[in-house]
Design an enzyme around this catalytic site. Structure first.
Site, PDB file in Angstrom:
ATOM      1  N   THR A 190     -42.380   2.703 -14.823  1.00  0.00           N
ATOM      2  CA  THR A 190     -43.693   2.031 -14.463  1.00  0.00           C
ATOM      3  C   THR A 190     -44.247   1.600 -15.952  1.00  0.00           C
ATOM      4  O   THR A 190     -45.530   1.460 -15.959  1.00  0.00           O
ATOM      5  CB  THR A 190     -44.747   2.827 -13.790  1.00  0.00           C
TER       6      THR A 190
ATOM      7  N   ARG B 182     -42.827  -0.062 -19.502  1.00  0.00           N
ATOM      8  CA  ARG B 182     -42.339  -1.319 -19.738  1.00  0.00           C
ATOM      9  C   ARG B 182     -41.142  -1.752 -19.357  1.00  0.00           C
ATOM     10  O   ARG B 182     -40.127  -0.911 -19.920  1.00  0.00           O
ATOM     11  CB  ARG B 182     -42.706  -1.652 -21.258  1.00  0.00           C
TER      12      ARG B 182
ATOM     13  N   ASP C  31     -41.325  -1.043 -11.445  1.00  0.00           N
ATOM     14  CA  ASP C  31     -42.569  -1.681 -11.367  1.00  0.00           C
ATOM     15  C   ASP C  31     -42.569  -2.914 -12.399  1.00  0.00           C
ATOM     16  O   ASP C  31     -43.768  -3.587 -12.476  1.00  0.00           O
ATOM     17  CB  ASP C  31     -43.568  -0.827 -11.298  1.00  0.00           C
TER      18      ASP C  31
ATOM     19  N   GLU D 156     -41.628 -10.668 -17.362  1.00  0.00           N
ATOM     20  CA  GLU D 156     -42.425 -10.879 -16.010  1.00  0.00           C
ATOM     21  C   GLU D 156     -43.175 -12.316 -16.242  1.00  0.00           C
ATOM     22  O   GLU D 156     -43.399 -12.567 -17.391  1.00  0.00           O
ATOM     23  CB  GLU D 156     -43.450  -9.768 -16.118  1.00  0.00           C
TER      24      GLU D 156
ATOM     25  N   HIS E 196     -45.595  -5.130 -10.632  1.00  0.00           N
ATOM     26  CA  HIS E 196     -46.214  -4.380 -11.943  1.00  0.00           C
ATOM     27  C   HIS E 196     -47.716  -4.069 -11.403  1.00  0.00           C
ATOM     28  O   HIS E 196     -48.727  -4.781 -11.808  1.00  0.00           O
ATOM     29  CB  HIS E 196     -46.430  -5.552 -13.103  1.00  0.00           C
ATOM     30  N   ILE E 197     -47.737  -3.026 -10.422  1.00  0.00           N
ATOM     31  CA  ILE E 197     -48.964  -2.881  -9.948  1.00  0.00           C
ATOM     32  C   ILE E 197     -49.408  -1.274 -10.047  1.00  0.00           C
ATOM     33  O   ILE E 197     -49.961  -0.407  -9.297  1.00  0.00           O
ATOM     34  CB  ILE E 197     -48.999  -2.985  -8.281  1.00  0.00           C
TER      35      ILE E 197
HETATM   36  C1  DGY Z   1     -51.205  -1.158 -18.903  1.00  0.00           C
HETATM   37  O1  DGY Z   1     -52.352  -0.762 -18.568  1.00  0.00           O
HETATM   38  O2  DGY Z   1     -50.515  -1.316 -19.778  1.00  0.00           O
HETATM   39  C2  DGY Z   1     -50.505  -1.683 -17.455  1.00  0.00           C
HETATM   40  O3  DGY Z   1     -49.225  -1.982 -17.513  1.00  0.00           O
HETATM   41  C3  DGY Z   1     -51.212  -2.859 -16.796  1.00  0.00           C
HETATM   42  O4  DGY Z   1     -51.581  -2.423 -15.565  1.00  0.00           O
END
Ligand code: DGY
Length: 308
Positions: free
Chosen positions: A233, A235, A259, A264, A282-283
Site C-alpha cells: 500500500t 508505492r 493497492d 497508475e 489506490h484506496i
Molecule cells: C498518500 O497519501 O500518499 C496516499 O498514497 C494517497 O492516498
C-alpha cells in the site's frame, strides 16, 4: 487564488471555496504539465494529488505568484522538493490523518490474499461455485505467522499493532532501528537477507522515490521463504513487477495484494490473469474520515504558507 487539480470530497471543496477563490480543474486520469500551466494565471496556491507530477521542469515554469503546493497525500515523491525550495515555493502534505485507514487496507489485502477472497468472489460471480466442499478453496491463516513490515513509520507501526492483535509476530526493516517504546516488541533486521528469510507475509509501507525504487526485485524475492504473501500500500515503484509476476507464476510467492502501481492507472498486464493477486485502485486512504481530514490538513498548510 487556489488551483485545485482534482475533484475533492464535498466538505473539503466547500471549505476551500469559503477560504479562497478557486479554479477547479477536476482532472481525471493522466496528468500533464500543461493542465496546470494553461490555468496558472493569478494562482498563488495549488492543491494536487500524487498522480500530478510536479517535476523540476514544471516547478521552474510556474509563475512567481505561486507560493505553496499542498498535496492531498502523505507521499511527496511526485514533487521535486529541491526545485520547489529553489523557487521559494512551500510544500505541505497530509501525514497522520490517513495512518489508520492505510494500515487497515494493508490488513485487508493481507487477509484477502491469504484467504483467496478475490478469487472466491470471481468464482461466485461467474456462476462457477458448486457448493461447500472440505477441499475447496483452501487459504492460509495469519495467526501465529510472521509479518515483515518494510517501512516502520506511522502506517507501518499502526499495522504492527493490528497484527499483534491477530497474534502475528512482527519483524521490520527500516532506515533506523526504532526506540523500544515504538518498536513494541517487533524484531528489527539490519539487513534484507535476514529479514526476508523469516517472513510469511511482507507488507510494503515505505515511501516511494529513488531510495526504494524496485527494492523488491528478483534477488530479494528469491530470499523469501517459498509460499510468502506480499502486500503493497506504499508505492508501486517499490516492486519490480516483472519479477513479482514471475514469482507468483511459479508459486514461490503464494499470493499478493496490491493497492498501488508504478504507472497508475495502468496495471501491469501480467497481474490481470493471475488468480493469486488481489488488485485494488489506490484506496489506502479512501475512507470518508481520512479523506476529509486529508483535505482539511492540506488546506491548513496552504493557509499557513500564504499567511506566514
Ligand atoms: C498518500 O497519501 O500518499 C496516499 O498514497 C494517497 O492516498
Amino acid at each position: 487564488m487556489l488551483l485545485i487539480t482534482r475533484d475533492m470530497p464535498p466538505e473539503v471543496l466547500a471549505r476551500a471555496r469559503r477560504e479562497h477563490e478557486t479554479r477547479e480543474l477536476r482532472l481525471t486520469g493522466r496528468f500533464e504539465a500543461r493542465h496546470v500551466l494553461d490555468n496558472i494565471a493569478g494562482i498563488n496556491a495549488i492543491l494536487c494529488i500524487p498522480a500530478d507530477k510536479f517535476d523540476a521542469a514544471l516547478i521552474k515554469a510556474l509563475p512567481g505568484t505561486v507560493k505553496v503546493i499542498g498535496t492531498f497525500s502523505v507521499g511527496m515523491e511526485h514533487i521535486d522538493l529541491d526545485a520547489a525550495a529553489a523557487r521559494g515555493i512551500k510544500i505541505c502534505h497530509t501525514p497522520d490523518v490517513l495512518t489508520t485507514a492505510t494500515a487497515e487496507l494493508s490488513l485487508t489485502l493481507m487477509l484477502m490474499a491469504a484467504r483467496r477472497a478475490g478469487e472466491g468472489e470471481r468464482i461466485l460471480r461467474a456462476g462457477r461455485w458448486q457448493g461447500l466442499a472440505p477441499t475447496h478453496h483452501l487459504g492460509r491463516g495469519v495467526a501465529g505467522k510472521t509479518l515483515g513490515i518494510l517501512g516502520m513509520g506511522r502506517i507501518g507501526r499502526a499495522l504492527a499493532e493490528m497484527a499483534r492483535g491477530l497474534n502475528m509476530q512482527v519483524h521490520y526493516r527500516n532506515r533506523q532501528r526504532l526506540p523500544a517504546e515504538l518498536e513494541q516488541g517487533a524484531t528489527y533486521h539490519a539487513d534484507d537477507a535476514s529479514f526476508l528469510a523469516v517472513l510469511d507475509f511482507l507488507s510494503i509501507n515505505a515511501p516511494g522515490g529513488k531510495e526504494t525504487f524496485h527494492w523488491l526485485n528478483a534477488e530479494r524475492l528469491a530470499l523469501l521463504k517459498p509460499g510468502a504473501i506480499i502486500v503493497n500500500t506504499g508505492r508501486g515503484t517499490t516492486i519490480d513487477d516483472d519479477a513479482l509476476v514471475a514469482a507468483l507464476c511459479t508459486g514461490h510467492v503464494a499470493a499478493a495484494g496490491l493497492d498501488v502501481f508504478a504507472n497508475e492507472p495502468e496495471i501491469p498486464p501480467g497481474y490481470l490473469t493471475l488468480e493469486n493477486v488481489v488488485l485494488l485502485p489506490h484506496i489506502g486512504s479512501a475512507t470518508i474520515e481520512a479523506r476529509n481530514a486529508m483535505g482539511f490538513l492540506a488546506l491548513d498548510g496552504i493557509k499557513a504558507a500564504l499567511t506566514s
